[in-house]
Motif scaffolding. Sequence first.
Motif, short mmCIF file in Angstrom:
data_model
loop_
_atom_site.label_atom_id
_atom_site.label_comp_id
_atom_site.label_asym_id
_atom_site.label_seq_id
_atom_site.Cartn_x
_atom_site.Cartn_y
_atom_site.Cartn_z
N ARG A 18 -3.40 -1.36 4.49
CA ARG A 18 -2.31 -0.32 4.82
C ARG A 18 -1.32 -1.12 5.36
O ARG A 18 -0.03 -0.86 5.19
CB ARG A 18 -2.95 0.52 5.84
CG ARG A 18 -3.75 1.65 5.53
CD ARG A 18 -4.04 2.53 6.59
NE ARG A 18 -4.81 1.79 7.64
CZ ARG A 18 -5.03 2.20 8.86
NH1 ARG A 18 -4.68 3.56 9.26
NH2 ARG A 18 -5.53 1.48 9.84
N TYR A 19 -1.43 -2.37 5.87
CA TYR A 19 -0.47 -3.34 6.47
C TYR A 19 -0.36 -4.59 5.69
O TYR A 19 0.15 -5.58 6.21
CB TYR A 19 -0.88 -3.56 7.93
CG TYR A 19 -1.04 -2.51 8.71
CD1 TYR A 19 0.09 -1.81 9.26
CD2 TYR A 19 -2.16 -2.04 8.98
CE1 TYR A 19 0.22 -0.54 9.98
CE2 TYR A 19 -2.43 -0.93 10.15
CZ TYR A 19 -1.17 -0.40 10.40
OH TYR A 19 -1.47 0.80 11.21
N ARG A 20 -0.48 -4.41 4.34
CA ARG A 20 -0.34 -5.92 3.44
C ARG A 20 1.17 -6.05 3.34
O ARG A 20 1.30 -7.30 3.58
CB ARG A 20 -0.68 -5.37 2.00
CG ARG A 20 -0.91 -6.53 1.11
CD ARG A 20 -1.35 -6.59 -0.29
NE ARG A 20 -2.68 -6.20 -0.13
CZ ARG A 20 -3.38 -5.05 -0.53
NH1 ARG A 20 -2.59 -4.11 -0.98
NH2 ARG A 20 -4.56 -4.74 -0.38
N THR A 21 1.94 -5.27 3.35
CA THR A 21 3.49 -5.73 3.43
C THR A 21 3.84 -6.36 4.59
O THR A 21 4.56 -7.40 4.57
CB THR A 21 4.33 -4.51 3.05
OG1 THR A 21 3.93 -3.98 1.96
CG2 THR A 21 5.72 -4.84 3.21
N GLU A 22 3.43 -5.71 5.56
CA GLU A 22 3.53 -6.31 7.07
C GLU A 22 3.08 -7.78 7.10
O GLU A 22 3.52 -8.50 7.77
CB GLU A 22 3.35 -5.46 8.15
CG GLU A 22 4.01 -4.36 8.18
CD GLU A 22 3.60 -3.12 7.39
OE1 GLU A 22 4.05 -1.87 7.58
OE2 GLU A 22 2.71 -3.31 6.40
N LEU A 24 2.24 -9.87 4.70
CA LEU A 24 3.14 -10.67 4.03
C LEU A 24 4.36 -11.40 4.56
O LEU A 24 4.64 -12.41 4.27
CB LEU A 24 3.45 -10.35 2.38
CG LEU A 24 2.00 -9.94 1.59
CD1 LEU A 24 2.37 -9.12 0.39
CD2 LEU A 24 1.22 -11.28 1.43
N VAL A 25 5.16 -10.23 5.16
CA VAL A 25 6.43 -10.57 5.67
C VAL A 25 6.26 -11.44 6.95
O VAL A 25 6.74 -12.61 7.15
CB VAL A 25 6.99 -9.32 6.12
CG1 VAL A 25 8.25 -9.65 7.12
CG2 VAL A 25 7.70 -8.56 5.10
N GLY A 31 8.21 -16.20 6.45
CA GLY A 31 7.77 -15.24 7.51
C GLY A 31 8.09 -15.69 9.09
O GLY A 31 8.27 -16.63 9.21
N GLN A 50 -3.94 -15.95 -1.32
CA GLN A 50 -4.53 -14.65 -1.57
C GLN A 50 -5.83 -14.78 -2.33
O GLN A 50 -5.73 -15.46 -3.41
CB GLN A 50 -3.61 -13.56 -2.41
CG GLN A 50 -4.03 -12.04 -2.26
CD GLN A 50 -3.30 -11.04 -2.58
OE1 GLN A 50 -2.42 -11.29 -3.56
NE2 GLN A 50 -3.44 -9.82 -2.27
N ASP A 56 -7.36 -8.04 -0.09
CA ASP A 56 -7.27 -7.91 1.50
C ASP A 56 -7.65 -9.22 2.16
O ASP A 56 -7.90 -9.44 3.28
CB ASP A 56 -7.87 -6.55 1.93
CG ASP A 56 -7.25 -5.66 1.36
OD1 ASP A 56 -5.99 -5.52 1.10
OD2 ASP A 56 -7.80 -4.48 1.57
N TYR A 91 -2.36 -5.93 11.81
CA TYR A 91 -2.40 -6.14 10.30
C TYR A 91 -3.73 -6.73 9.93
O TYR A 91 -4.31 -6.56 8.66
CB TYR A 91 -1.50 -7.08 10.06
CG TYR A 91 0.10 -7.12 10.39
CD1 TYR A 91 0.49 -5.90 10.69
CD2 TYR A 91 0.66 -8.24 10.64
CE1 TYR A 91 1.62 -5.64 11.20
CE2 TYR A 91 2.02 -7.87 11.21
CZ TYR A 91 2.53 -6.63 11.50
OH TYR A 91 3.74 -6.57 11.83
#
Length: 104
Positions: A18-22, A24-25, A31, A50, A56, A91
């Motif tokens: 659910r927090y993949r975008t966060e 990655l940022v 980052g 990855q 994940d 995350y």
Amino acid sequence: MNTESNFQSIWTYEIDGRYRTEFLVAYGSTGSWVELFRQCAGYIGTELKQDTANPDRFLTIDRWQSQSTFAAMKQTIGDAYRELDARCEAYTLSEHHVGFFADC
């Protein structure tokens, strides 16, 4: 082994998808971690990998000029390091420090 040239700290992470975008940022090549490390002398860069079989699962390789520049980073930005680490905990499901490595 020469720990005074191209010292690397390697971590693996299982993230909450659910927090993949966060994630990655925070952990990507531009980052939050990279921004923090760039404040320190001796930082070379970070690679984020990855797992091809498990989207994940990630690996980071933080590169430093030497073990001593890595140690100096912990002294210089220790508080900010701990604060960012605490923010990023949401995350991940788990993280594991694989170890410190140096070029042979």
